[in-house]
Design an enzyme around this catalytic site. Structure first.
Site, short mmCIF file in Angstrom:
data_model
loop_
_atom_site.label_atom_id
_atom_site.label_comp_id
_atom_site.label_asym_id
_atom_site.label_seq_id
_atom_site.Cartn_x
_atom_site.Cartn_y
_atom_site.Cartn_z
N HIS A 131 0.82 -1.20 0.00
CA HIS A 131 0.00 0.00 0.00
C HIS A 131 0.86 1.26 0.00
O HIS A 131 2.03 1.25 0.38
CB HIS A 131 -0.91 0.01 1.23
CG HIS A 131 -0.16 0.03 2.52
ND1 HIS A 131 0.39 1.17 3.05
CD2 HIS A 131 0.17 -0.97 3.38
CE1 HIS A 131 1.00 0.89 4.18
NE2 HIS A 131 0.90 -0.41 4.40
N GLU A 154 -2.42 -7.00 8.09
CA GLU A 154 -1.14 -6.87 8.78
C GLU A 154 -1.19 -7.46 10.19
O GLU A 154 -2.23 -7.89 10.66
CB GLU A 154 -0.72 -5.40 8.85
CG GLU A 154 0.50 -5.06 8.02
CD GLU A 154 1.72 -5.93 8.24
OE1 GLU A 154 1.78 -6.69 9.22
OE2 GLU A 154 2.63 -5.85 7.41
#
Length: 473
Positions: A277, A353
């Protein structure tokens, strides 16, 4: 004569400080209806996460036994917990080495006959009821009182994701057994090739994809030991991850091979293009950002990076599918690319994550100052979780590898863009190389960088690109 009875026990425990103020929660559930039959929770003073989790298990088993005192050996209890340590130790697959754990495990094992109890690891998101009870107990302790069932709102605040069933789930192997998962994926690929299945229609084992919110991590400094806090390692216990190592060149003729030698045509691989990202406000500050903190959006810099990545993939014209982590910065990055390519975005919770527990929002230096011993242990062992009950490296590796198996099976022969984070990307690369966990500390991965791994039908993998940022310049 004893009447057969089946129940599910979900249990959890937590510590705010590890060790710190701790509590546990447990709920007994009717598997036929999904309804809670009994709840238990208690503030237990200063303790570690593991002690609290074991206490939750004990309370759940005792509650189940008390509900059906006449069932005797006919009582069957299926325990569901998000503590891999407790599940593996009570299942007999991991040794119990810590002196504080041994008496607790023995106490739990003595409540019911061992043959009456089965264990299953579940993600934290599926253990909300017990987690809420544990937090209520810790809140009560903070206020100088004990938890009371009459004031609990856990059943309302944490509705169960359980699917009612008339029977308990079948006993399984190690939670997240990736050796089995990889075998299923490879078998699916082989079957699809043999049947000449249309591209993109290959079966996917365990096709459970969710959009549950996960956790995030931004890069942090770890001296010479680590380039980033978003690193994972797999468990060293039996039944762990396949290494994707190349076959022995001395294999009998006809065995699929890879590398420099002559090999049969295995068809087009499943190619996973791994896009980290774009930046958030936390990225340049190198702060931990996980489930206990915020779910940050892309910064202005990050939005620009996402647009440049979109232009890059539009020019290549090779991406056929897009799959994203459920976290906001990944969804925003994926949306920018999807808009340019005219594709939909699929969410896979396995790409989220790491959960960094009490370290959320802190820099590496701040964690080292406040939780130095915990940080050292976390960096040294893949089975150690961050302070306050975050995810261990081993737990993250299991989840990421399971996502890999799903995606490789679903997208055989296709090129898929995965928009995800440092930990999942490094894990996929490490497993493809068959490298040890410490290899993760020797990879650099920039915001909005691109890496690529191809997966072939015989189960082997090839790393084709790592940390490419040319599209950002």
């Amino acid at each position: 004569m004893s009447v057969a009875r089946q129940v599910v026990v979900e249990a959890d425990g937590g510590s705010r400080g590890n060790p710190g103020p701790a509590g546990y929660g447990a709920v007994v559930i009717d598997p036929a209806t999904g309804e809670p039959l009994a709840e238990a929770a208690e503030y237990i003073g200063v303790a570690t996460n593991n002690v609290a989790e074991y206490r939750g298990l004990i309370a759940g088993l005792e509650a189940a036994k008390a509900l059906f005192p006449d069932a005797g050996d006919a009582l069957r209890v299926h325990v569901r917990m998000d503590s891999k340590l407790v599940v593996e130790q009570m299942s007999g697959r991991w040794k119990i080495k810590h002196p504080d754990m041994k008496p607790l495990a023995a106490r739990a094992a003595a409540i019911l006959p061992p043959s009456s109890v089965t264990y299953e690891w579940i993600p934290r998101a599926q253990n909300k009821h017990a987690d809420r009870l544990a937090n209520e107990a810790m809140d009560a302790g903070r206020d100088g009182r004990q938890w009371e069932a009459s004031t609990s709102t856990a059943a309302l605040d944490a509705p169960s994701a359980r699917t009612p069933s008339t029977t308990l789930p079948p006993e399984q192997g190690p939670p997240g057994d990736q050796a089995a998962g990889a075998a299923k994926a490879r078998a699916a690929l082989a079957a699809a090739r043999g049947a000449a299945a249309p591209e993109g229609l290959f079966p996917m084992p365990g096709a459970a994809e969710t959009a549950e919110a996960g956790v995030a991590a931004e890069t942090v400094e770890a001296g010479v030991a680590a380039e980033t806090a978003e690193t994972v390692g797999e468990t060293a216990d039996p039944g762990g991850e396949p290494t994707d190592a190349h076959p022995d060149p001395r294999q009998p003729a006809g065995t699929p091979q890879t590398g420099w030698g002559s090999a049969p045509d295995l068809g087009a691989p499943a190619t996973l293009v791994l896009l980290r990202h774009g930046e958030t406000a936390l990225t340049p500050e190198k702060r931990f950002s996980g489930s206990g903190g915020t779910d940050p959006e892309l910064s202005a810099v990050g939005r620009g990076q996402a647009e440049r990545a979109a232009e890059h993939f539009a020019a290549l014209g090779t991406v056929q599918e897009i799959v994203s982590s459920p976290l906001r910065r990944c969804r925003e990055t994926a949306a920018a690319v999807a808009a340019r390519l005219g594709l939909d975005v699929r969410i896979d919770e396995g790409l989220r994550e790491t959960d960094f527990g009490a370290w959320e929002g802190l820099t590496f230096g701040e964690v080292r100052e406040r939780y130095g011993d915990d940080l050292t242990a976390w960096l040294a062992s893949p089975d150690t979780a961050p302070t306050g009950g975050g995810e261990s490296f081993a737990e993250v590796a299991e989840r990421v590898a399971a996502a890999r198996d799903r995606l490789v099976a679903r997208y055989a022969g296709r090129t898929v863009l995965l928009v995800t984070h440092v930990t999942p990307i490094k894990t996929l690369v490490r497993l493809a190389l068959g490298a040890p966990p410490e290899a993760l500390f020797r990879m650099e991965l920039s915001a909005a960088s691109v890496s690529t791994v191809a997966y072939y039908g015989d189960g082997n993998a090839s790393v084709r690109l790592l940390n490419d940022t040319s599209h950002l310049r």
